[in-house]
Structures are given as structure tokens and as C-alpha cells.
Design an enzyme around this catalytic site. Structure first.
Site, short mmCIF file in Angstrom:
data_model
loop_
_atom_site.label_atom_id
_atom_site.label_comp_id
_atom_site.label_asym_id
_atom_site.label_seq_id
_atom_site.Cartn_x
_atom_site.Cartn_y
_atom_site.Cartn_z
CB SER A 93 -35.17 74.69 -31.43
OG SER A 93 -36.42 74.28 -32.13
CB SER A 149 -38.80 73.01 -30.21
OG SER A 149 -37.82 72.33 -30.37
CE LYS A 204 -37.92 76.61 -34.40
NZ LYS A 204 -38.36 75.56 -33.46
#
Lengths: 480, 476
Positions: free
Chosen positions: A155, A179, A80
Site C-alpha cells: 500500500s 506494504s 505516507k
């Protein structure tokens, strides 16, 4: 031989060790897949073609020399884009960090690299991890590989989509209020948010420091335990990290006899989609059939999780994001008159709408005169939520419920109504507030063909309980 | 009747701690590095980095707290003070607001009216900021983060002082304690000790405090004295003329001897303090406190008392020597080697003080070792060198800490007392100075001094003056 792209991390690691596949092949096949699919999914902000191939050769040599023997050696991983990767652009999906190349790597990234995993790219996300759909990214929207008209969740949507879309073998995500778990649920993959303090936060660009945790997003529970074993552990660079037993793979046992599983009735009330409810409850039945003791209970305080979460997370975020000011790195506005104007223009232009909304909210709740009424009160509610879970874990080994109230919504639907988007975090945020481990495991599909996730919550440092339950469930469920 | 006013003063004193590394990272705290060479991702506020507390900072803060009779907080925490300014790379300073490490202490000072306790409200730990350099010529500013993250403690007193004399006495006491602990060198000029003065005035006999101002930029004891006197007069003048004192922060200009408004209470910033989630609370148990207490040094009052008993040296010497722990340490260590307290004291009181004054240094800057000073004393005792040569050697030792024994060997400075070697030189002096010789023979005793001097000069100072004197008398 199994197709490389269909392999789990552990399977591919074994094939590489047995010399059925080289690391270079594994990386090349993955990079080709990315080339082929990125136009559809857009899971990545940065793809590291060259660096990944160079590292693949190095790792192959180390494997051949017997210096790398771990289960993840040679396996392609996506990171990420809020985790720092030395020498590689790290943007947090923000214009603010459009040119930021860190001179250090996150500890979790370093640990994966020393274990021989090959980083093939940095995945898309909601800007600064603020959002539930990966639509707030400055670099465009990521789409759900199951149906590209739908969001992948967020996210960590890029990481979940990359795993679901076979653009990597596994990925790292971060979870502040859901997330990891929510996008894993939306994309039909496994995601784990470990107990707060289990994985070092060093190098993770902070959103809500007291809630953030890095965790794996992967294809099955075995990978999940294996990856966690590699990235967990006390780090001298993170004071909030703790020394924990990390033998998570020892919990990969297909046996839940006598395991006490609690189902909070408050998680199944109004707002929960009927299809999601049925899929989750039937998963509970599966575990019950395998010998678990399943019963309903009242967790309480569920309605307070969202306001508490948004108060604490945004308060911390408002301070954490102060360093992005145009002075030292990242975006700086083109023209300005004096320091104050430079700050103002840089931050107005560099941050997106959702980030600005949360900075304002967070600044407000910390302001003198409001601190007690909002921030301190939120901390007190947080303690009460933790207490409610503590009481539940006196009776249960695992708490079972849905990850999100719905399956993945269509692109563009959520941002129209931020309040609705915030409410979709209702089952995940309390886990962060209480610092608990929570896992999302695929447990079915909606009629529209979108995946549904089952959430398993454990007591602090009891990841092994949820891994065991998830593993047993997965055995019974079969591949999806 | 003319109104009588009383000044009420409280102090916020910042002290830079003498740790080798910064408070939240492993970077050096050394002064004078090229800009941004003592930095890392943590102290330059790079994204994703985290602070890790330096334990030595906690121990120094505890030591200062114990020495100032504070209660140590068993479970203290760090808070973030949020404000935007480029010298602060994170745009928040990590400090302590809600649970500081030490609280409710006091120190005693000597005043005209006798002993007086100045209460300490709290002592907290925090990080220093970087330095902004304004490059006027190019209309830009540069930042040096070498000081960013250097550990500080802030000692906040209660408003217990009533004059600049009391303020200076309080600061001297703090300085003494902290220097004795080795926790800081406490140099106001270099900024390792900084004091902000909170001051208000009220009519004598009133119980309520007046409106206070805070004075910043005080870089010396004299600046503090001047600022206090000026601010007292300014506030009295305002009140006398029927105006009100405004609560504000003012900046002292020592050159012009006036202060200016920096910011008033109305535009005081909202720092949005909240507990720093990146740092866990610092658990301080009784054992840790006891360990620190046990390691506390002998402070000045006890040391002075002991010197009076142990060493036969004047009270004045004791006062000077114990003014810094460094000089006291040198004194004790040297005496331990040579067992001549009076001689050691003389070297410190005369030559050392002279050289410190000439070079504008203070006692903490002394670099010569007790070993070398003891050797020098031994060389003079054994008449290997004479006293003027000893002074010369001492001067070299003061600057370079040389070994006097080796130095005497290398430079050939041994005193000549061999009469045969001296006879020839003395005969020459007698021959070359007939007038003085005649004066002496005519009864002018003083003339011999001149002849001794001439001989010493010819011997480049290395002759034993006693022997020279004796031989001259014989030869004349």
C-alpha cells in the site's frame, strides 16, 4: 557536484552540512521536481510547498547555529498519508478522512522533524493501507516511475514511487503484510519493515494493529540504517513499542564471511515468476561468493500465511475502523434520518470497496460462533508460523527469498481478481505475523525493464544482520 | 397449597476509581469541567492514537480484589467490546472479558440467618463512556467526552443473594471496603457506584435457576430495594399465570415504581470481543501483589475492635465513626493531638452529624482538619470560649475549615470571666428586670435562669455562665 535529486539522504545531508547546498535549495529543487512529475506519477495526496520552505529556513538556521548536526538535517522527506502530521491534511487515501487535519503528529514524524528532515508532502497509498497496488486510493492511482503503465505496488506505493521518481530523497511507509517491501521491490528502491515494536505506532492510523510497523523507503541500505536509527525507540505513547539498541549504522560493514543464510525452498515453488526466481538466486550467489554460508531449507507453513494474515488483519481492521462514523471528524453523509441511518450512509459512502470488503470479512471472523473457528485458530497458526521462524533462526542469521512472486503488474490488472492480489503477499505476510524485520533490496530487472526485489528476513531485533547482508550485497551489485 | 418462591440475585457493580487521571491517557478525571475540556486525542478516539494503561488503576483493582479475597490474574489482558454509539468515541470499549484482573473471591455479609459469604465471580477493569446530551429543542445531540476514559472496575458476583436485604448488605460491604481503600467514593447518586441486578425466581427446593432478567438504572439503595421487590413479584405473577419469564434487560423507573423492557436476548448485540492489540498484557508478579497487600488499610471490623479496646467511647459512637474511613481518620488524628476521645467523639456524633444531615452531605465530605478540631477542644477546655461560642465556631469550621484560635482572636470571642467587667452589666440587668428580681427574691429559683440569659445576651454570649450565675446570686 552531484545533482541533489540523485543524492541519497546521507549524501545530501553531508552536502548541506558542508555548505555545498542550502536546505532551501534542496527543498526547492525537490518541490520543482514534484511539480514537473506529479502529472505522470501522482505520488502525492498533499504537497506542502509553503510549509516546507518555511521549515527549510528554520532548519538552515539551526544547522548554521550548530544545533542540528544529524545526518538527516535539511533532507526532504515524504510521509505516507496514514501517519498523522499536525496541521496537515491526513487522509489515509480515503474519502472518509477527506478533511481530517490532526492536532498531533505521529511519533515517527516528530522524530524525523526533530532530526531536521523537511516534510515536503503526504504520499498516496491504498485506502487505509488495504491493497497491494495503490489503486484503491480515493485520490487516484499512483504510477510506477519505471513504467507509468504499471502499478507502483502498495500500500505504500506513493512513498516508493516518490523515492524512485526522485520526488523526495526518502520516505516513510507502513507495512502490515508487505506494504513497504512490496512497493519498494516494484519500484527498485530499498524498504525495511522493522521488528514489531521497534518504531512507535503512535499517530499511525491503524489497519492491523498487531502487524503494523512504520519503516523507511529509500535509495540505499546506508540510508535505510540511518533513517531507522532516527525513528526507532521506545515511546511512552505506544505500549507495544520496545526499548531496543538502535545503532543500526554500525552494521554497515562489507563483510558477510561466515554469515549463515537460509533459502526457504517453499518460497521458490509454484507461482513464482522465473525471472524473479533467477534474480533472487543470483543475489544469493553473490553473498555466497563473499563468504556467506548459503543453504536451502524447508520453512513450512507458507501456505497458511495468507489466510492467517487476512483473518487477523481484517479482524483488527474491522474494529480499528469503527471510529470512522461521521460523528467526530471526517466525512459525514449529507442527509440522514436518525443515528443508525447516519452511520450506515456515512460508512457506505465514505469507504471504498476494498475497505468495505475487509471490514465485512473482519466482522465476520470476530462474530460470536465464528470467533473460535477463525480468529482464535488464526492466532494459533500465527504462533506456529513464529515457531517455524524461531527454529530457522537457530540455524540461520538471515533468510533470503523473493519479496513478491512477480514484478509490478499493469494498472487495473490486480483489482479484477482480489484473490490473486491477496496471494501476491505470500512471501511478505508471514514476516508480519512473526513480528520479524524484513527488507527489500533491488536485485535486478525483468526483461520488460521492471525492478525485482530481494527479501532479507532477520530474527526479532536482529535488523543489523539483514542490514549487513544487504549492505554487502549492494556493494557488490553497484548502483542500479 | 400455595407455592413458595425464592429469589436468586446476582449483581454487577460498576465502581468509578478515584484516580487523578484517566485509564488510558493523562486527562483529568475531575467532575464538573466545561464539556470536552478534560479530553485529548486519545480519549476522543482520534485516528492513530493509542491507549497507555494507568498503573494506579491496576493497583486499585488489585487492592479491591485482595480485600474481597480474590485471586489476582498474573497475566491479565484487555479486550475490545465493539458497539456503535456516539458516547464511545472509538465505537469500542476497552474492557476485560477473557482474562480479568481478579477472580473467585467473596465477601461476608451479616444476614438475619447469620454470616453469609457472597462469592465474587470476577473483577475487571474498563473505561467509562462520554455523556450524550439531547438538545430536544434543536433536534440534535451533543457529546461531552470528559467522562470518556474514566477508569471503572466491574465487580461481578455469583447469584448468591436471596433478598433485597442481602443485596443491600452486600453493597454496603463493598462500599465500605472500597471507601476504606480510597479506591472510590462509591456514591450511587452521583454514579460513582452503579449496580445492575440479575434476578430470577424459583420454587423453594428447586435446584435449577429460573430465567433471569437484568435490571438497570438503579440510582439508590431504595431504588434497588424497590426494583428487586417489584421484579420478584412480576416474575412470580408470570409463572403463576402460566407464562414464561423472558430473558431480557429491563430499565427501572423509580418515580413510577415499574420497569420496562430495554432489550431482549434475541436482539442482544454481538460485541465481537477480541484482545486489544494496542495494549500489552499486564504482568502482575508476587512482589507486586505483596506490595499492595502490605499497603492495605485496617478495615472496619478490625478498626471497631481496636477502638473498643483503646478508647472509652460508646459502641454506638464507634459504629458511626468507623462507617467511613474519612471520619475514622479524623477521629484518630484529632485524638492523637488532644488525647480526649470522648470529646472528639461528641463533636463528631452531635454537631458534625447534625450539619451533615442539614446540608445533605455524607461523612466523606467533611473538610475540617483534625488540627482545628483539636484546637477547638483545647479552647473550650481552657475556658477561653464557652460552649455556645464553641458551637458557633464549629459551624464556621465545618464549612470553611477555619483555624479556631485565629478566629477567636479576630472576632474577639474570648469568654469574659473578669468580675469587674461583668458587674456593671449584671447591675443593669437587675435594674431592667424588676419582676424577675422580685420573683427570685420570693423564692422562685428558676427566675435566675432568665437573668443569666439576659446577661449572656448583653455580653453577646461571651460571658462565663458559671461566674454570671454566682455573681447574680451575690448581688441579689
Amino acid at each position: 557536484m552531484k545533482n541533489i535529486l540523485d543524492c541519497t539522504a546521507v549524501e545530501l545531508g553531508k552536502m548541506i552540512k558542508n555548505k555545498e547546498v542550502t536546505v532551501m535549495e534542496a527543498v526547492e529543487v525537490t518541490l520543482n521536481r514534484i511539480k514537473e512529475k506529479e502529472a505522470d506519477y501522482h505520488s502525492f495526496i498533499t504537497v506542502m510547498d509553503e510549509a516546507a520552505m518555511i521549515r527549510a529556513r528554520e532548519v538552515q538556521t539551526l544547522i548554521d547555529e550548530g544545533k542540528l548536526t544529524g545526518p538527516l538535517a535539511g533532507v526532504p522527506v515524504a510521509i505516507k498519508d496514514n501517519m498523522c502530521t499536525k496541521g496537515t491534511l491526513t487522509t489515509c487515501a480515503s474519502k472518509m478522512l477527506h478533511n481530517f487535519v490532526p492536532v498531533y503528529s505521529a511519533t515517527a514524524v516528530e522524530k524525523l522533524e526533530s532530526a531536521g528532515a523537511i516534510i515536503i508532502g503526504k504520499t498516496n497509498m491504498d485506502e487505509f493501507a488495504m491493497g497491494s497496488t495503490t489503486e484503491t486510493s480515493y485520490y487516484g492511482v499512483t504510477k510506477n516511475p519505471w513504467n507509468t503503465e504499471h502499478v507502483p505496488g502498495g500500500s505504500s506505493g506513493g512513498s516508493a514511487a516518490a523515492v524512485a521518481g526522485k520526488e523526495c530523497i526518502f520516505a516513510l511507509g507502513s507495512d502490515t503484510g508487505g506494504s513497504i517491501r512490496q512497493p519498494a521491490s516494484y519500484c527498485g528502491v530499498v524498504g525495511l519493515k522493522p521488528t514489531y515494536g521497534t518504531v512507535s505506532r503512535y499517530g499511525l492510523i491503524a489497519y492491523g494493529s498487531s502487524l503494523d510497523q512504520i519503516g523507511p523507503i529509500c535509495k540505499d541500505v546506508t540510508d535505510c540504517a540511518t533513517i531507522l536509527e532516527v525513528i526507532a525507540g521506545k515511546d511512552s505513547k505506544d505500549s507495544t513499542s520496545v526499548d531496543v539498541e538502535t545503532d543500526y549504522t554500525s552494521a554497515l560493514v562489507d563483510d558477510v564471511k561466515g554469515m549463515r543464510i537460509g533459502i526457504p525452498t517453499d518460497y521458490f515453488g509454484e507461482g513464482l515468476d522465473k525471472e524473479v526466481k533467477e534474480a533472487v538466486l543470483s543475489a544469493a550467489k553473490v553473498l555466497q561468493k563473499k563468504g556467506a554460508i548459503v543453504e536451502e531449507f524447508n520453512l513450512s507453513l507458507v501456505d497458511y500465511a495468507i489466510p492467517t494474515y487476512y483473518t487477523i488483519a481484517t479482524a483488527e481492521a474491522s474494529s480499528n475502523l469503527e471510529r470512522f462514523d461521521g460523528v467526530k471528524y471526517g466525512y459525514r453523509t449529507g442527509e440522514y434520518k436518525g443515528l443508525h441511518n447516519m452511520y450506515k450512509k456515512t460508512r457506505s459512502e465514505g469507504f471504498g470497496e476494498e475497505v468495505k470488503r475487509r471490514i465485512m470479512l473482519g466482522s465476520f471472523v470476530l462474530s460470536s460462533g465464528y470467533y473460535d473457528a477463525y480468529y482464535l485458530k488464526a492466532l494459533r497458526v500465527k504462533a506456529l508460523i513464529k515457531k517455524a521462524f524461531d527454529e530457522a533462526f537457530q540455524k540461520y542469521d538471515v533468510i533470503l527469498g523473493p519479496v513478491a512472486p512477480n514484478v509490478a503488474p499493469k494498472l487495473g490488472e490486480s483489482l479484477k481478481d482480489p484473490m490473486k492480489m491477496y496471494l501476491s503477499d505470500i512471501y511478505t505476510t508471514s514476516v508480519n505475523l512473526a513480528g520479524l524485520p524484513g527488507m527489500s533490496v533491488p536485485c535486478g530487472f525483468s526483461k520488460s525493464g521492471m525492478p525485482i526485489g530481494l527479501q532479507l528476513i532477520g530474527d526479532c531485533y536482529k535488523e543489523k544482520n539483514i542490514i549487513r547482508a544487504a549492505y554487502a550485497y549492494e556493494k557488490e551489485r553497484g548502483s542500479i | 397449597m400455595v407455592k413458595q418462591y425464592e429469589t436468586v440475585i446476582g449483581l454487577e457493580v460498576h465502581v468509578e476509581l478515584a484516580t487523578k487521571t484517566k485509564i488510558f491517557c493523562g486527562c483529568s478525571t475531575a467532575f464538573g469541567g466545561a464539556p470536552n475540556t478534560h479530553t485529548c486525542p486519545v480519549c476522543t478516539g482520534m485516528p492513530g492514537t493509542l491507549p497507555v494503561l494507568n498503573k494506579q488503576v491496576v493497583e486499585y483493582a488489585m487492592a479491591v480484589g485482595l480485600a474481597t479475597n480474590c485471586t489476582i490474574t498474573g497475566d491479565c489482558k484487555f479486550d475490545r467490546k465493539n458497539y456503535f454509539y456516539p458516547d464511545n468515541p472509538q465505537n469500542y470499549q476497552i474492557s476485560q472479558l477473557y482474562l480479568p484482573i481478579c477472580h473467585d473471591g467473596y465477601v461476608e455479609i451479616d444476614t438475619e440467618g447469620g454470616r453469609k459469604a457472597i462469592r465474587i465471580h470476577e473483577i475487571h477493569m474498563e473505561e467509562d463512556a462520554g455523556k450524550l446530551i439531547h438538545d430536544e429543542g434543536r433536534d440534535r445531540s451533543l457529546i461531552d467526552y470528559n467522562r470518556s476514559g474514566v477508569p471503572l472496575i466491574e465487580i461481578v458476583s455469583e447469584p448468591d443473594m436471596r433478598s433485597s436485604e442481602e443485596v443491600i448488605a452486600y453493597l454496603e460491604t463493598l462500599k465500605m471496603i472500597i471507601q476504606y481503600l480510597g479506591a472510590s467514593d462509591c456514591k450511587l447518586q452521583e454514579g460513582s457506584m452503579r449496580a445492575d441486578v440479575n434476578l430470577s425466581v424459583r420454587e423453594v427446593g428447586t435446584k435449577e435457576f429460573g430465567t433471569r432478567t437484568e435490571m438497570k438504572n438503579l440510582n439508590s439503595f431504595s431504588a434497588i430495594t424497590h426494583a428487586i421487590d417489584a421484579e420478584t413479584q412480576r416474575q412470580i405473577a408470570l409463572i403463576e399465570s402460566g407464562e414464561k419469564v423472558v430473558q431480557e434487560t429491563r430499565r427501572w423507573d423509580e418515580d413510577k415504581a415499574v420497569s420496562y423492557t430495554m432489550r431482549s436476548k434475541e436482539d442482544a448485540k454481538d460485541y465481537r470481543y477480541f484482545p486489544d492489540p494496542d495494549l500489552v498484557s499486564v504482568k502482575i508478579d508476587k512482589e507486586w501483589i505483596e506490595k499492595i497487600r502490605k499497603n492495605q488499610p485496617e478495615f472496619r471490623p478490625e478498626k471497631m475492635a481496636r477502638y473498643k479496646q483503646e478508647f472509652d467511647i460508646p459502641d454506638y459512637d464507634i459504629e458511626i465513626i468507623t462507617e467511613t474511613k474519612h471520619m475514622a481518620d479524623i477521629f484518630e488524628a484529632t485524638v492523637a493531638i488532644c488525647h480526649q476521645p470522648k470529646k472528639v467523639s461528641n463533636w463528631l456524633m452531635v454537631e458534625t452529624l447534625r450539619l451533615l444531615k442539614e446540608t445533605n452531605k455524607d461523612a466523606t465530605d467533611i473538610i475540617f482538619s483534625p488540627d482545628n478540631l483539636a484546637k477547638l477542644i483545647k479552647l473550650t477546655d481552657e475556658k477561653v470560649i464557652n460552649s455556645s461560642v464553641a458551637k458557633e465556631i464549629f459551624e464556621v469550621m465545618f464549612f470553611e475549615n477555619i483555624d479556631p484560635e485565629k478566629y477567636v482572636e479576630e472576632k474577639g470571642l474570648k469568654m469574659v470571666s473578669d468580675e469587674d467587667a461583668l458587674r456593671k452589666v449584671i447591675e443593669e440587668v437587675i435594674e431592667n428586670n424588676p419582676q424577675s428580681v422580685e420573683d427570685y427574691r420570693n423564692g422562685k429559683e428558676k427566675a435566675i435562669g432568665f437573668l443569666v440569659g439576659q446577661t449572656m445576651k448583653a455580653m453577646k454570649g461571651k460571658a462565663d455562665p458559671g461566674i454570671v450565675n454566682k455573681m447574680l446570686k451575690e448581688l441579689l
